[in-house]
Design an enzyme around this catalytic site. Structure first.
Site: not given
Ligand code: BGC
Length: 759
Positions: A265
């Site tokens: 993530d």
């Molecule tokens: C989130 C993810 C997301 C990623 C990219 C993170 O803060 O937890 O779900 O895909 O950001 O935007």
């Protein structure tokens, strides 16, 4: 004279992946496994989204991999989900057109359809937008379990039940990937809260992991083969998930045969070298110092280059099938109109009719003027905020929906709301595109005299209760999960005033997750749970209120009567309270209805519940054998015995013998949804139940075992509306699978077990 041979670098697609890797420098390998944010000239985009070089590719996308042009390796583009494609709607260098994407219903709503074909259809439309806007991989779906209703991102996820979550996830992935684009199923695993999500240590027993928190991912992955997996932010039993070899390699690859790549993530995990070794192939969105750290690690022998080679190979294998690599000429013009219809169809089918006393719904033909109360009637909440938000072209309001269907609304009352919105513009919804929460406009309190007046001027009161939540924080118990004292008082006042005049009161819940229903619900005649239904909100709500659509949604979660009844209530979001460092999943496997049914807790509304405007029967449950051998077939008939056409969900629960280890009172093992059945029409379902479906995880042996004894199959229209039962025997213990003894908690604790008699 000897001729000088200039070696042409091998090109991806022409040379084998092995040859490409062999031709890569160490620096290039490290560059590929670190997202291209590391090379971005500017860190942020105009609209505030974090993000590598995507402004030059697809503005507003969440990130991309680095291109290595010398070897013909292009950059992969990733964008969020999961309620629609999240990219910037406008572009700095092009004011001639917009780049809106369809705002589909949120995960809780899709799950409530219990309709895998419909969710796959949503995925198909969704994936078409991914492809036509030049994106390679959609960062979703999220299939984290609804462990606790306060989780701020539950709206993105599906259910408290791993089978329903897993099936929904698979359906969406299959739909999206049928376009030739990829997905990233997330957040693997146990990111079940937003409070301290980046550091909290989730302590979970192996059994609860295997039977609940891993199981939905396993079902979704087996059923759809996603191109990628996204590891979660949190620690699991002491170590960041992104750094766990046992999770990302032993379980995901060795046991489950996942063949794609794993990404972190955004900024997830701490130890980049451990991440590479664990099988977390890509560090997103990428930081400059990560490349150097990996190169140094190989040089100083703390990271074997062969590990990096494997990470690179996995990424290259996905790049090879990507639209960007295949030079797909995207149009930037998906058919948003056609997709809006699909969003509406899904929103319609995700609506759950919770209460309908004296047939308050569908709204009677005699009702001409509706008094609409509630901010979110006029400004519906299409979906939650954060990365799960979508830049959609519009959201249909409640009044647009009602007017379109030929109703009139009490314009004087509406005027009071519009005035309120005008005077509080700065508190309205600017957060539609950002990762930050939208402005919080307090619910308007309507003066008693306005209520009296509208009871006089209209034929029915419609009260919309709105709740929003999103990434970065959990819902507040007192003001978000519960109705506020003002809201409760307002409902009571409206109900009292309208009922005095013999007029009905209907509540619409525009929420992303479970809320407290009691005692306020006894004041009103009907309650429609509309969820956060996406951009077609007002149309979809009206479709059901008017009776154009017969509701067929069923709850994907238990709606507990009191928050203290929620099994994780005492252990959420962990300790210490103000900044949790660890959270112990003491309830073990007893999540949602598994707890309510085993511990004799009566919820406000049970898992699987939902009313219809017609009646159905479930009959003729028959099993193919009395003794289990290999598998067993269960057949049952669903019949529409009412007066209007409708769809029904048939749910198959099984109670297993608890002679070796404790078992939940019952568990969902299969489900099906009928087509639209006319009155008198029926449909027969056959479900195949295998030993794997019946098995429980025996921790001490790391084995899935189907225990011998009597199994009761229960066919019903909810977890508590069981209409047919039949049983079979498993003559002797069946060893289904031996897993690795991994993911052990670092501290000793006992999962909670039912002490009282089961239902
Ligand atoms: C989130 C993810 C997301 C990623 C990219 C993170 O803060 O937890 O779900 O895909 O950001 O935007």
């Amino acid at each position: 004279m000897a001729q000088k041979v200039t070696k042409v670098a091998p090109q991806l697609g022409k040379a084998s992946i092995k040859d490409i890797v062999a031709a890569m420098t160490l620096e290039e390998k490290a560059t590929l496994v670190v997202g291209a944010e590391s090379k971005a000239s500017s860190g942020k985009l105009a609209d505030g989204t974090a993000i590598g070089q995507t402004d030059k590719m697809v503005p507003g996308a969440a990130g991309n991999t680095a291109a290595i042009l010398r070897l013909g390796i292009p950059s992969l583009v990733f964008a969020d989900g999961p309620a629609g494609l999240r990219i910037a709607a406008t572009r700095k260098d092009d004011n001639t057109k917009t780049y809106f994407a369809t705002g589909f219903p949120v995960g809780s709503s899709l799950a409530s359809t219990w309709n895998v074909n419909l969710v796959e259809k949503v995925g198909k439309a969704f994936g078409n937008e991914v492809k036509e806007y030049g994106v390679d991989i959609l960062l979703g779906p999220g299939v984290n379990i609804h462990r606790n209703p306060l989780n701020g991102r539950n709206f993105e996820y599906y259910s408290e039940d791993p089978l329903l979550s897993g099936k929904m996830g698979a359906a969406l992935i299959n739909g999206i990937q049928s376009n030739g684009v990829g997905t990233s199923i997330k957040h693997f695993i146990a990111n079940n809260q937003e409070t301290s999500r980046g550091s909290v240590n989730a302590i979970i027993s192996e059994r609860a992991l295997r039977e609940i928190y891993l199981r939905d991912f396993r079902i979704a992955i087996a059923g759809s083969n996603p191109w990628t997996v996204m590891s979660s932010y949190n620690k699991l039993n002491g170590t960041y998930t992104a750094e766990r070899h046992d999770l990302l390699t032993t379980i995901l690859r060795d046991e489950w045969k996942f063949t794609g790549f794993v990404m972190t993530d955004w900024f997830g995990g701490k130890d980049w070298i451990a991440e590479m070794k664990a099988g977390n192939d890509l560090l997103m969105p990428g930081r400059e110092n990560q490349i150097k750290a990996l190169v140094d690690a190989v040089k100083n022998k703390t990271l074997n280059e062969s590990v990096l080679n494997t990470n690179v190979e996995r990424i290259l294998a996905v790049i090879l099938k990507s639209p960007t690599f295949l030079k797909y000429q995207y149009s930037d013009k998906p058919d948003l109109k056609a997709h809006a219809n699909i969003a509406r169809e899904a929103a319609d089918e995700g609506m759950v009719l919770l209460k309908n006393n004296s047939k308050a719904l569908p709204i009677s033909k005699s009702v001409k003027v509706i008094a609409a109360f509630g901010d979110s009637f006029y400004n519906p909440i299409a979906g939650g905020y954060g990365s799960g938000d979508v830049n959609k072209a519009y959201v249909i309001s409640g009044n647009e929906g009602l007017l379109d269907a030929g109703f009139k609304i009490d314009t004087k009352l509406a005027g009071v709301y519009y005035e309120y919105f005008k005077n509080n513009k700065e508190l309205m919804l600017p957060g539609i595109t950002g990762v930050r929460p939208p402005g919080i406009l307090p619910e308007m309190v309507v003066a008693d005299k306005n209520i009296e007046e509208s009871a006089e001027n209209s034929d029915l009161a419609l009260i919309t209760i709105g709740r929003n939540s999103g990434e970065g924080e959990d819902r507040k118990l007192e003001t978000n999960y519960k109705l506020t004292p003002e809201e409760k008082q307002q409902i009571a006042m409206i109900a009292h005033t309208f009922h005095k005049k013999g007029k009905k009161v209907v509540v619409v819940l525009n929420v992303g997750g479970a809320i407290e229903m009691d005692p306020w619900q006894s004041d009103v005649d009907a309650i429609l749970l509309a969820w956060q239904p996406g951009q077609e909100a007002g149309f979809a709500v009206t479709d059901v209120l008017s009776g154009k659509i017969n509701p067929s949604g069923k709850l994907p979660d238990t709606f507990f009567e009191k928050y203290s009844d929620v099994p994780s209530a005492g252990n959420f979001p962990g300790t210490p309270k103000d900044k949790p460092e660890q959270v112990i999943y003491k309830e073990g496997i007893y999540v949602g209805y598994r707890y309510a049914d085993s511990f004799n807790i009566k919820p406000s509304y049970e898992f699987g519940y939902g009313l219809s405007f017609t009646d159905f029967s479930i009959t003729n449950l028959k099993l193919s054998a009395k003794d289990f051998s290999g598998s067993i077939m269960a057949t049952a008939k669903v019949k529409n015995i009412g007066h209007v056409a409708g769809k029904q969900v048939i749910q198959l629960y099984i109670s297993a013998p608890s002679n070796t280890i404790d078992k939940p009172a019952q568990e969902l093992k299969a489900f099906g949804k009928t087509k639209l059945l006319k009155p008198g029409e029926s449909q027969t379902f056959t479900f195949r139940i295998t030993a794997a479906d019946l098995a429980s995880y025996h921790t001490e042996k790391s084995q899935w075992v189907t225990d011998p004894g009597k199994y009761t199959v229960k066919a019903g229209a909810s977890s508590r509306d069981i209409q047919q039962k039949a049983s079979f025997e498993v003559p002797k213990s069946i060893l289904v699978e031996t897993d690795h003894a991994v993911l052990k908690p670092q501290i000793e604790f006992e999962d909670e077990k039912p002490t009282t008699a089961k239902n």
